[in-house]
Motif scaffolding. Structure first.
Motif, PDB file in Angstrom:
ATOM      1  N   THR A  90       9.625  53.043  62.619  1.00  0.00           N
ATOM      2  CA  THR A  90       9.190  53.767  61.430  1.00  0.00           C
ATOM      3  C   THR A  90       8.310  52.851  60.581  1.00  0.00           C
ATOM      4  O   THR A  90       8.628  51.669  60.382  1.00  0.00           O
ATOM      5  N   VAL A  91       7.211  53.394  60.105  1.00  0.00           N
ATOM      6  CA  VAL A  91       6.295  52.642  59.260  1.00  0.00           C
ATOM      7  C   VAL A  91       5.802  53.575  58.172  1.00  0.00           C
ATOM      8  O   VAL A  91       5.640  54.780  58.401  1.00  0.00           O
ATOM      9  N   PRO A  92       5.607  53.091  56.950  1.00  0.00           N
ATOM     10  CA  PRO A  92       5.118  53.971  55.880  1.00  0.00           C
ATOM     11  C   PRO A  92       3.785  54.613  56.246  1.00  0.00           C
ATOM     12  O   PRO A  92       2.929  53.992  56.887  1.00  0.00           O
ATOM     13  N   VAL A  93       3.630  55.865  55.848  1.00  0.00           N
ATOM     14  CA  VAL A  93       2.373  56.568  56.117  1.00  0.00           C
ATOM     15  C   VAL A  93       1.245  55.826  55.405  1.00  0.00           C
ATOM     16  O   VAL A  93       1.339  55.536  54.205  1.00  0.00           O
ATOM     17  N   PRO A  94       0.164  55.501  56.122  1.00  0.00           N
ATOM     18  CA  PRO A  94      -0.855  54.600  55.564  1.00  0.00           C
ATOM     19  C   PRO A  94      -1.774  55.218  54.522  1.00  0.00           C
ATOM     20  O   PRO A  94      -2.490  54.489  53.832  1.00  0.00           O
ATOM     21  N   VAL A  95      -1.813  56.534  54.397  1.00  0.00           N
ATOM     22  CA  VAL A  95      -2.682  57.178  53.404  1.00  0.00           C
ATOM     23  C   VAL A  95      -1.831  58.147  52.588  1.00  0.00           C
ATOM     24  O   VAL A  95      -0.721  58.517  52.995  1.00  0.00           O
ATOM     25  N   PRO A  96      -2.311  58.538  51.410  1.00  0.00           N
ATOM     26  CA  PRO A  96      -1.522  59.471  50.585  1.00  0.00           C
ATOM     27  C   PRO A  96      -1.149  60.726  51.369  1.00  0.00           C
ATOM     28  O   PRO A  96      -1.962  61.281  52.115  1.00  0.00           O
ATOM     29  N   SER A  97       0.100  61.151  51.224  1.00  0.00           N
ATOM     30  CA  SER A  97       0.577  62.334  51.923  1.00  0.00           C
ATOM     31  C   SER A  97       1.188  63.301  50.920  1.00  0.00           C
ATOM     32  O   SER A  97       1.283  63.014  49.729  1.00  0.00           O
ATOM     33  N   GLY A  98       1.606  64.410  51.412  1.00  0.00           N
ATOM     34  CA  GLY A  98       2.145  65.453  50.554  1.00  0.00           C
ATOM     35  C   GLY A  98       1.430  66.751  50.829  1.00  0.00           C
ATOM     36  O   GLY A  98       0.340  66.777  51.423  1.00  0.00           O
ATOM     37  N   PRO A  99       2.011  67.854  50.402  1.00  0.00           N
ATOM     38  CA  PRO A  99       1.415  69.154  50.718  1.00  0.00           C
ATOM     39  C   PRO A  99       0.189  69.477  49.874  1.00  0.00           C
ATOM     40  O   PRO A  99       0.085  69.094  48.719  1.00  0.00           O
ATOM     41  N   VAL A 100      -0.749  70.166  50.516  1.00  0.00           N
ATOM     42  CA  VAL A 100      -1.917  70.721  49.827  1.00  0.00           C
ATOM     43  C   VAL A 100      -1.912  72.218  50.076  1.00  0.00           C
ATOM     44  O   VAL A 100      -1.864  72.662  51.234  1.00  0.00           O
ATOM     45  N   HIS A 101      -1.933  73.006  49.016  1.00  0.00           N
ATOM     46  CA  HIS A 101      -1.891  74.458  49.132  1.00  0.00           C
ATOM     47  C   HIS A 101      -3.314  75.015  49.080  1.00  0.00           C
ATOM     48  O   HIS A 101      -4.036  74.826  48.095  1.00  0.00           O
ATOM     49  N   LEU A 102      -3.703  75.660  50.146  1.00  0.00           N
ATOM     50  CA  LEU A 102      -5.012  76.323  50.205  1.00  0.00           C
ATOM     51  C   LEU A 102      -4.758  77.823  50.242  1.00  0.00           C
ATOM     52  O   LEU A 102      -4.603  78.425  51.297  1.00  0.00           O
ATOM     53  N   GLY A 103      -4.656  78.405  49.091  1.00  0.00           N
ATOM     54  CA  GLY A 103      -4.265  79.797  49.020  1.00  0.00           C
ATOM     55  C   GLY A 103      -2.751  79.915  49.057  1.00  0.00           C
ATOM     56  O   GLY A 103      -2.008  78.928  48.975  1.00  0.00           O
ATOM     57  N   SER A 104      -2.265  81.084  49.249  1.00  0.00           N
ATOM     58  CA  SER A 104      -0.827  81.323  49.196  1.00  0.00           C
ATOM     59  C   SER A 104      -0.128  81.077  50.523  1.00  0.00           C
ATOM     60  O   SER A 104       1.085  80.883  50.556  1.00  0.00           O
ATOM     61  N   GLU A 105      -0.888  81.024  51.637  1.00  0.00           N
ATOM     62  CA  GLU A 105      -0.243  80.943  52.947  1.00  0.00           C
ATOM     63  C   GLU A 105      -0.584  79.696  53.734  1.00  0.00           C
ATOM     64  O   GLU A 105       0.004  79.440  54.772  1.00  0.00           O
ATOM     65  N   VAL A 106      -1.521  78.916  53.273  1.00  0.00           N
ATOM     66  CA  VAL A 106      -1.941  77.730  54.012  1.00  0.00           C
ATOM     67  C   VAL A 106      -1.474  76.484  53.273  1.00  0.00           C
ATOM     68  O   VAL A 106      -1.898  76.220  52.143  1.00  0.00           O
TER      69      VAL A 106
ATOM     70  N   GLY B 158      -0.722  68.936  55.049  1.00  0.00           N
ATOM     71  CA  GLY B 158      -0.575  67.599  54.509  1.00  0.00           C
ATOM     72  C   GLY B 158      -1.925  67.009  54.131  1.00  0.00           C
ATOM     73  O   GLY B 158      -2.882  67.075  54.907  1.00  0.00           O
ATOM     74  N   LYS B 159      -1.977  66.408  52.938  1.00  0.00           N
ATOM     75  CA  LYS B 159      -3.262  65.876  52.453  1.00  0.00           C
ATOM     76  C   LYS B 159      -3.753  64.698  53.276  1.00  0.00           C
ATOM     77  O   LYS B 159      -4.938  64.364  53.267  1.00  0.00           O
ATOM     78  N   GLN B 160      -2.837  64.041  54.049  1.00  0.00           N
ATOM     79  CA  GLN B 160      -3.269  62.903  54.858  1.00  0.00           C
ATOM     80  C   GLN B 160      -4.328  63.292  55.884  1.00  0.00           C
ATOM     81  O   GLN B 160      -5.167  62.478  56.263  1.00  0.00           O
ATOM     82  N   ASN B 161      -4.305  64.543  56.326  1.00  0.00           N
ATOM     83  CA  ASN B 161      -5.306  64.991  57.296  1.00  0.00           C
ATOM     84  C   ASN B 161      -6.712  64.920  56.722  1.00  0.00           C
ATOM     85  O   ASN B 161      -7.657  64.542  57.410  1.00  0.00           O
ATOM     86  N   PHE B 162      -6.844  65.270  55.445  1.00  0.00           N
ATOM     87  CA  PHE B 162      -8.164  65.249  54.818  1.00  0.00           C
ATOM     88  C   PHE B 162      -8.629  63.818  54.554  1.00  0.00           C
ATOM     89  O   PHE B 162      -9.823  63.516  54.658  1.00  0.00           O
ATOM     90  N   TYR B 163      -7.689  62.926  54.224  1.00  0.00           N
ATOM     91  CA  TYR B 163      -8.057  61.520  54.060  1.00  0.00           C
ATOM     92  C   TYR B 163      -8.560  60.936  55.379  1.00  0.00           C
ATOM     93  O   TYR B 163      -9.544  60.183  55.409  1.00  0.00           O
TER      94      TYR B 163
ATOM     95  N   GLY C 133      -7.449  64.797  65.563  1.00  0.00           N
ATOM     96  CA  GLY C 133      -8.859  64.729  65.888  1.00  0.00           C
ATOM     97  C   GLY C 133      -9.529  63.506  65.293  1.00  0.00           C
ATOM     98  O   GLY C 133     -10.422  62.907  65.908  1.00  0.00           O
ATOM     99  N   SER C 134      -9.103  63.105  64.107  1.00  0.00           N
ATOM    100  CA  SER C 134      -9.689  61.922  63.465  1.00  0.00           C
ATOM    101  C   SER C 134      -9.378  60.655  64.257  1.00  0.00           C
ATOM    102  O   SER C 134     -10.233  59.770  64.404  1.00  0.00           O
ATOM    103  N   ILE C 135      -8.151  60.555  64.783  1.00  0.00           N
ATOM    104  CA  ILE C 135      -7.817  59.398  65.619  1.00  0.00           C
ATOM    105  C   ILE C 135      -8.676  59.411  66.879  1.00  0.00           C
ATOM    106  O   ILE C 135      -9.162  58.364  67.336  1.00  0.00           O
ATOM    107  N   ASN C 136      -8.870  60.607  67.455  1.00  0.00           N
ATOM    108  CA  ASN C 136      -9.765  60.720  68.620  1.00  0.00           C
ATOM    109  C   ASN C 136     -11.151  60.184  68.298  1.00  0.00           C
ATOM    110  O   ASN C 136     -11.775  59.490  69.110  1.00  0.00           O
ATOM    111  N   VAL C 137     -11.650  60.520  67.106  1.00  0.00           N
ATOM    112  CA  VAL C 137     -12.995  60.101  66.710  1.00  0.00           C
ATOM    113  C   VAL C 137     -13.078  58.586  66.600  1.00  0.00           C
ATOM    114  O   VAL C 137     -14.021  57.954  67.121  1.00  0.00           O
ATOM    115  N   LEU C 138     -12.103  57.972  65.924  1.00  0.00           N
ATOM    116  CA  LEU C 138     -12.138  56.520  65.764  1.00  0.00           C
ATOM    117  C   LEU C 138     -12.097  55.814  67.120  1.00  0.00           C
ATOM    118  O   LEU C 138     -12.829  54.840  67.347  1.00  0.00           O
ATOM    119  N   LEU C 139     -11.247  56.285  67.993  1.00  0.00           N
ATOM    120  CA  LEU C 139     -11.193  55.675  69.325  1.00  0.00           C
ATOM    121  C   LEU C 139     -12.495  55.886  70.082  1.00  0.00           C
ATOM    122  O   LEU C 139     -13.000  54.982  70.758  1.00  0.00           O
TER     123      LEU C 139
END
Length: 899
Positions: A119-135, A138-143, A14-20
């Motif tokens: 293949t290109v390195p992910v441009p923003v910090p990535s890695g898992p973000v735990h929101l509760g026990s079941e969610v 990737g943190k890149q979505n929030f960036y 959705g963020s890419i949609n917004v920028l475009l």
């Protein structure tokens, strides 16, 4: 909780949609152009980052800056070198130019980096973000969300709080008004193209964050679909709406991926949004130009059989008996593209409807025919017929949005629809034959072995014959009644409806006919392979390619697709080089450049002459054989004045409001056969609004319009015109694509349904009716019948507009300021003509005019309006004596001159 997880994942897309989308909105606000090359800008940004980071080991900030600046520079160059020279071209031409730029960008990146996934390195910090026990997300979505929020909010504040932002807002509403206030439209357009390109480059650079670091030309070239859908939700105006809409589309796409077990449905979500927004909104985006829009020139469709038939026969003989066997694959490709190009001539050239799904329609025909032939053993002839019918049915579906949208807006719909068709149908092996796909056995057509592998010569001959047959059909349509209807709709929908032409009916006809032609081309193209691989053969970009090559050749000419199709991928252009197995590497490398050259040629064609190559070649022919000899039909010196069907018009208590403003208040009048009723009043009195209500262009808030005792208040304009209620326009609104004679014929010809079928095989010999001949004689137009309206003086054009209205044989004629621009002598002649229309032909006339003497000298009764209210009504003599009228409208000089 799984739904929450996928919804959060969708924030990245959705963020890419917004920028475009915000880049699209910015460009549209500054120049009025929907930039279909925006995805190419994003692709360029992505590959600049990839190149700098992987090949040159540059840091992320430097690579990002280079990508943004590079895309911005390309956007600025496009505005200066392409869009600025096209500022007086039609909106369709400007949109097509962006498609040419899109082709150039895509092919340039393809030539440099190839089609494989990178293949290109992910441009923003990535890695898992735990929101509760079941969610877990990737943190890149929030960036990405944070970045687009900053961009959208910054643009919103700049729009509202800065002088430049206010200038862009003013320009979006009225470019000329902004220029009058001191803002250069060229400067604003250049600024927005540069910034819009930068935002697209940023979107491309950030895209790997949504694809775990993978990029490819295929996946990125369709990014424009999500951006267009988001921009439409924002009405190409609001950055905040783009922010909300783009994120919402991304979330829906992610949820669809998880919960809908159907290939391609998630990719089609933006298309569904496009259709719903445009169709439900019920109106298109405004289009702007700094001058009157100029549509591509249209050919006459005429060809002398003594010249065409020998050339066609000789061509077929050469194709069958003198063509090297190695040439047939390329020739078949070009002929099939030319056939689909003929569908573009009908739809875009004749009807003015821009479709970016013609090759998808052809693919539909190939799909229906191929599955019937492969899975059910249908013979080629029946399978081809079924494929054409299938394509026509889908063409009808494609045409339905045309009833609510038009022009560049329709291009957005069809582009998304073609993409959705490819993703859902052509890319789904369950529908295309599974493991074995659509394999075709040896083909026979009418007893002739036309297997494209064993008998490529026969198959090439079959394709050529089909092209000649369909070219003859398209030329016949152009010369006949339907052709004149389509061109009338293309030029001016309001005026076409006023002449009795059903705009919706003719649009649907153009879509269905063009789809049938595309279906033939698609079937022949698909069947030229032993296995029809729909996903590879009917990719969405080929619909753009068909449009591009047709425009290069000449989208208004039957021969245009032939010339343009030489540049089709895999077509005749490859025959310029050695086609043997020993083809040199230099030849191979040059062939790779053909699609890039095609895009460049399109842009140059539009900038230098948007009418295409064939128009340039036809110019000497037009000088040697001018139209006059064919168009100047003899006009009888004393043409008969046959009385029209007598009908009366009653306007009963009509009120028209626009919001809180009342344009008409309880207005009523009656016009009897053979009576002239004049309407006076200053600007803003509601005179033109009255005509719009009477003729169906405005639906009154209350009241009735009654024609010959029948309530026609709910009737559309074309139905009222066919019933005898005809109008002229204050702004003329002539059909500039037609000659004066064709303007009159389009108005006088019967609007029957049979012409849609008979017009495919017989154009007929158009003859001017007695009414048309009389109008031509009365208005002294005989010497200009062969000329187009824009070639005439304003006064002569106004006379043509009156003649066109008379040509429809109206029972009631409504004239909206017919004397504007006429001199005293011409006004006097017009007055005498109006009286003859009433006295000799029995036409009831409503005359709205600022020339007070013209109205009073020639009217039987006069009504005076003041801010939508009737303040006086009576004979001309009574109006002259009215104190209220004298004080408010006529002035003392007129009263003093009254005997």
């Amino acid at each position: 909780m799984e739904a929450v997880t996928f919804a959060l994942i969708g924030l990245g897309t959705g963020s890419i949609n917004v920028l475009l989308a915000v880049g699209l909105v910015l460009i549209y606000r500054g120049s009025g152009v929907i930039n279909f090359a925006h995805g190419g800008f994003a692709l360029l940004g992505a590959f600049i980052v990839m190149d700098l980071r992987t090949r040159h080991d540059m840091s992320w900030p430097v690579a990002l800056g280079a990508a943004v600046l590079g895309a911005a520079a390309v956007g600025l160059l496009v505005q200066v070198l392409v869009m600025r020279p096209l500022r007086t071209a039609s909106p369709l031409a400007r949109v097509i130019a962006t498609l040419g730029v899109h082709t150039v960008l895509i092919q340039g990146v393809l030539l440099e980096y190839g089609a494989e996934q990178r293949t290109v390195p992910v441009p923003v910090p990535s890695g898992p973000v735990h929101l509760g026990s079941e969610v877990v997300v990737g943190k890149q979505n929030f960036y990405l969300v944070a970045i687009v929020v900053v961009v959208a909010v910054t643009l919103s504040i700049a729009t509202l709080r800065t002088r430049m932002g206010n200038a862009l807002t003013a320009s979006a509403e009225n470019a000329r008004a902004a220029a009058a206030l001191g803002w250069s439209p060229n400067l604003l357009a250049a600024l927005t193209w540069g910034l819009g390109g930068a935002l697209a480059g940023l979107a491309g650079a950030l895209f790997p964050a949504t694809s775990t670091g993978f990029i490819s030309i295929g996946q990125m070239s369709v990014l424009i679909i999500g951006g267009l859908a988001t921009a439409l939700l924002a009405q190409f105006r609001s950055y905040n709406l783009a922010l909300a809409g783009g994120l919402a589309i991304g979330i829906v796409q992610a949820l669809t991926t998880r919960y809908v077990d159907q290939t391609g449905v998630a990719d089609a979500v933006p298309f569904l949004v496009i259709v719903v927004v445009l169709v439900m909104r019920g109106k298109g985006l405004p289009v702007r130009g700094s001058a009157a829009d100029s549509l591509p020139r249209i050919g006459t469709g005429r060809a002398h059989p003594a010249l065409v038939v020998p050339i066609a026969v000789a061509g077929l003989a050469l194709l069958r008996y003198a063509t090297p066997s190695g040439w047939y694959p390329a020739l078949i490709v070009s002929i099939c593209f030319a056939i689909v190009g003929l569908s573009t001539v009908v739809l875009t050239g004749y009807a003015g409807q821009l479709s970016l799904a013609q090759f998808a329609l052809g693919g539909t025909g190939a799909y229906v025919a191929g599955r019937l032939a492969a899975a059910h053993g249908w013979p080629f002839e029946l399978a081809l017929l079924a494929g054409v019918v299938g394509a026509m049915l889908l063409g009808l579906l494609f045409g339905l949005p045309a009833l609510r949208t038009r022009g560049v807006n329709l291009a957005v719909v069809t582009f998304g629809l073609g993409f959705a068709l490819h993703q859902i149908l052509f890319s789904n092996s369950d529908y295309t034959g599974g493991e074995f796909q659509t394999k075709l056995e040896s083909l026979r057509f009418l007893g002739l072995d036309v297997d494209p592998i064993v008998h490529a010569d026969n198959y090439g001959l079959l394709c050529a014959v089909w092209f000649l047959v369909l070219a003859a059909v398209v030329a016949t349509v152009r010369r006949g009644r339907v052709g004149r209807r389509l061109l009338a709709v293309r030029t001016n929908e309001r005026a076409a409806a006023a002449m009795g032409v059903s705009v919706f009916q003719n649009k649907l006809y153009a879509f269905v006919l063009s789809a049938g032609i595309a279906g033939v081309g698609g079937v022949l193209f698909g069947f030229s392979y032993p296995t029809v691989l729909y996903q590879q053969l009917f990719v969405p970009d080929l619909s753009i390619t068909v449009l591009v090559v047709t425009v290069i050749g000449g989208v208004g000419y039957v021969c245009g697709p032939v010339v343009g199709a030489l540049l089709a991928p895999g077509g005749v252009a490859v025959l310029l080089f050695d086609t043997s197995s020993a083809m040199s590497s230099s030849d191979e490398s040059f062939v790779r450049f053909v699609p890039l050259i095609t895009g460049i040629v399109l842009v140059l064609t539009l900038v230098l002459n948007q009418n295409g190559v064939v128009d340039q070649l036809a110019a000497p022919v037009r000088r040697l054989w001018p139209r006059r000899a064919r168009d100047d039909e003899a006009v009888t010196a004393s043409a008969p004045r046959t009385p029209v069907a007598p009908k009366s018009l009653e306007v009963r208590g009509v009120t028209q409001t626009f919001g809180a403003f009342t344009a008409l208040a309880e207005v009523g009048l009656t016009i009897a056969p053979g009576q002239v009723v004049g309407v006076l009043g200053p600007n803003g009195a509601g005179k033109t609004t009255l005509i719009d209500v009477v003729t169906g262009y405005n639906r009154p808030s209350s009241g009735m319009v009654v024609l010959d005792g029948v309530d026609v208040t709910a009737w559309p304009p074309h139905r009222r015109a066919r019933a005898g209620l005809v109008r002229s326009f204050q702004s003329l609104e002539l059909f500039d694509d037609l000659t004066v004679r064709e303007n009159l014929l389009a108005s006088s010809e019967e609007q029957d349904l049979a012409a849609y079928f008979t017009g495919l095989v017989r154009a007929g010999t158009p003859r001017m009716t007695d009414t048309v001949c009389a109008a031509v004689e009365e208005l002294e137009l005989t010497d200009v019948l062969h000329r187009r309206p824009q070639e005439l003086s304003y006064a002569r054009r106004r006379l043509v507009a009156i003649a066109r209205a008379i040509a429809a044989r109206p029972s009631v004629l409504l004239l909206d300021e017919p004397a504007a621009g006429l001199d005293e002598h011409e006004s006097a002649e017009l007055g005498r003509l109006i009286r003859r229309l009433a006295d000799d032909w029995g036409i009831g006339v409503l005359l709205i005019e600022h020339d007070v003497e013209l109205v009073l000298d020639n009217s039987d009764r006069v009504m005076v309006l003041d801010f939508g209210r009737v303040i006086a009504e009576g004979t001309p003599a009574e109006i002259r004596r009215s104190d209220a009228v004298r004080r408010a409208y006529l002035g003392e000089s007129l009263v003093e001159a009254t005997p």
